[in-house]
Design an enzyme around this catalytic site. Structure first.
Site, PDB file in Angstrom:
ATOM      1  N   ASN A  34     -29.121  38.545   9.819  1.00 32.59           N
ATOM      2  CA  ASN A  34     -28.269  39.728   9.762  1.00 32.59           C
ATOM      3  C   ASN A  34     -26.874  39.365  10.267  1.00 32.59           C
ATOM      4  OD1 ASN A  34     -27.636  42.587   9.571  1.00 32.59           O
ATOM      5  ND2 ASN A  34     -27.762  42.664  11.806  1.00 32.59           N
ATOM      6  N   HIS A  45     -23.624  41.037  12.105  1.00 30.73           N
ATOM      7  CA  HIS A  45     -23.295  42.228  12.890  1.00 30.73           C
ATOM      8  C   HIS A  45     -21.859  42.104  13.400  1.00 30.73           C
ATOM      9  CE1 HIS A  45     -23.914  45.715  15.406  1.00 30.73           C
ATOM     10  NE2 HIS A  45     -23.326  45.059  16.389  1.00 30.73           N
ATOM     11  N   SER A  73     -21.398  38.346  14.807  1.00 35.99           N
ATOM     12  CA  SER A  73     -22.543  37.499  15.127  1.00 35.99           C
ATOM     13  C   SER A  73     -23.474  37.445  13.927  1.00 35.99           C
ATOM     14  CB  SER A  73     -23.351  38.082  16.297  1.00 35.99           C
ATOM     15  OG  SER A  73     -22.539  38.338  17.419  1.00 35.99           O
ATOM     16  N   ASP A  88     -30.399  44.588  16.355  1.00 33.96           N
ATOM     17  CA  ASP A  88     -29.269  43.706  16.685  1.00 33.96           C
ATOM     18  C   ASP A  88     -29.574  42.833  17.904  1.00 33.96           C
ATOM     19  OD1 ASP A  88     -27.818  44.805  14.565  1.00 33.96           O
ATOM     20  OD2 ASP A  88     -26.999  46.390  15.830  1.00 33.96           O
TER      21      ASP A  88
HETATM   22  C1  GRF Z   1     -19.899  44.507   7.970  1.00 30.58           C
HETATM   23  O1  GRF Z   1     -18.945  44.705   8.973  1.00 30.58           O
HETATM   24  C2  GRF Z   1     -21.218  44.087   8.563  1.00 30.58           C
HETATM   25  O2  GRF Z   1     -21.086  43.257   9.670  1.00 30.58           O
HETATM   26  C3  GRF Z   1     -21.785  45.411   8.984  1.00 30.58           C
HETATM   27  O3  GRF Z   1     -21.456  46.290   7.942  1.00 30.58           O
HETATM   28  C4  GRF Z   1     -20.266  45.820   7.305  1.00 30.58           C
HETATM   29  C5  GRF Z   1     -20.623  45.642   5.859  1.00 30.58           C
HETATM   30  O4  GRF Z   1     -19.503  45.290   5.092  1.00 30.58           O
HETATM   31  N1  GRF Z   1     -23.198  45.306   9.273  1.00 30.58           N
HETATM   32  P1  GRF Z   1     -19.689  44.799   3.595  1.00 30.58           P
HETATM   33  O5  GRF Z   1     -20.628  45.796   2.908  1.00 30.58           O
HETATM   34  O6  GRF Z   1     -20.279  43.423   3.615  1.00 30.58           O
HETATM   35  O7  GRF Z   1     -18.320  44.826   2.994  1.00 30.58           O
END
Ligand code: GRF
Length: 211
Positions: free
Chosen positions: A109, A111, A138, A147
């Site tokens: 994932n 984050h 991360s 997370d």
């Molecule tokens: C990113 O900031 C990711 O870290 C978070 O949600 C956002 C998704 O952005 N979990 P995208 O859909 O990849 O443009």
């Protein structure tokens, strides 16, 4: 070693997905994104996937009576792609323990914070409210704690005077687009494994074979 089969799971915009597609196309990831799954039918990322010729599927969580039923359908869709790696790239649902355990060691994932700081939502707003001087993103293996799984790598960015949520989010997002493909590339090269709950980066010369 055959290319890794990757399933990417999204909920929205899909800019991290695009970063992965670009890295695969540039030969930086020894893998193939076989499918992209979204829990939201209107996710922009589905359009990016389709343009890149990648199979798309929607498993709409609103159509299921329970989280268990949704997760069973999501797992069936993921497993259909026989993935070596599942990447949650902006997937915005909390996943149950049984679901997550099924993908132990093969689900990553991204984050938008320097975990363990700011798990959950609104990370940029919370970092600004705290007067944080540094922020970032991360990549971690997914475990039942939201997370909270073992951190593989992080990218740090400064919080600059005058930043608001959108300028800070944009700076973090750029870092995400570098970090995620890099880590997925390592995983697909057999150079990153979860070993009894510990992240292990393996030297190229001893990288595990995938036949
Ligand atoms: C990113 O900031 C990711 O870290 C978070 O949600 C956002 C998704 O952005 N979990 P995208 O859909 O990849 O443009």
């Amino acid at each position: 070693m055959r290319p890794a089969r990757i399933t990417v799971v999204i909920s929205g915009r899909g800019s991290n997905l695009v970063a992965l597609i670009d890295a695969v196309n540039a030969g930086k990831i020894a893998g193939v994104i076989t499918q992209v799954i979204s829990n939201r039918p209107g996710a922009q990322g589905l359009v990016h996937a389709a343009k890149a010729g990648i199979a798309t599927r929607v498993v709409d969580h609103t159509k299921f009576a329970s989280r268990e039923a949704f997760e069973a359908a999501l797992a069936a869709a993921i497993d259909d792609g026989r993935p070596d790696l599942v990447v949650l790239a902006g997937f915005m649902r909390v996943l149950g323990a049984d679901f997550v355990r099924h993908y132990e060691g093969r689900m990553l994932n991204i984050h938008p914070s320097l975990l363990p700081a700011y798990p959950g939502l609104d990370t940029h707003r919370r970092a600004l409210a705290d007067g944080a001087k540094r922020h970032g993103c991360s990549v971690h293996f997914v475990t039942p704690t939201v997370d909270g799984g073992p951190i593989v790598a992080q990218a740090e960015v400064p919080v600059l005077p005058g930043d608001d949520e959108s300028t800070l989010a944009a700076r973090v997002l750029e870092a995400e687009h570098r970090l995620l493909p890099d880590i997925v590339g390592r995983y697909c090269a057999g150079r990153l494994v979860l070993d009894h709950g510990n992240v292990r980066i393996i030297d190229t010369r001893t990288a595990a074979d995938r036949s």
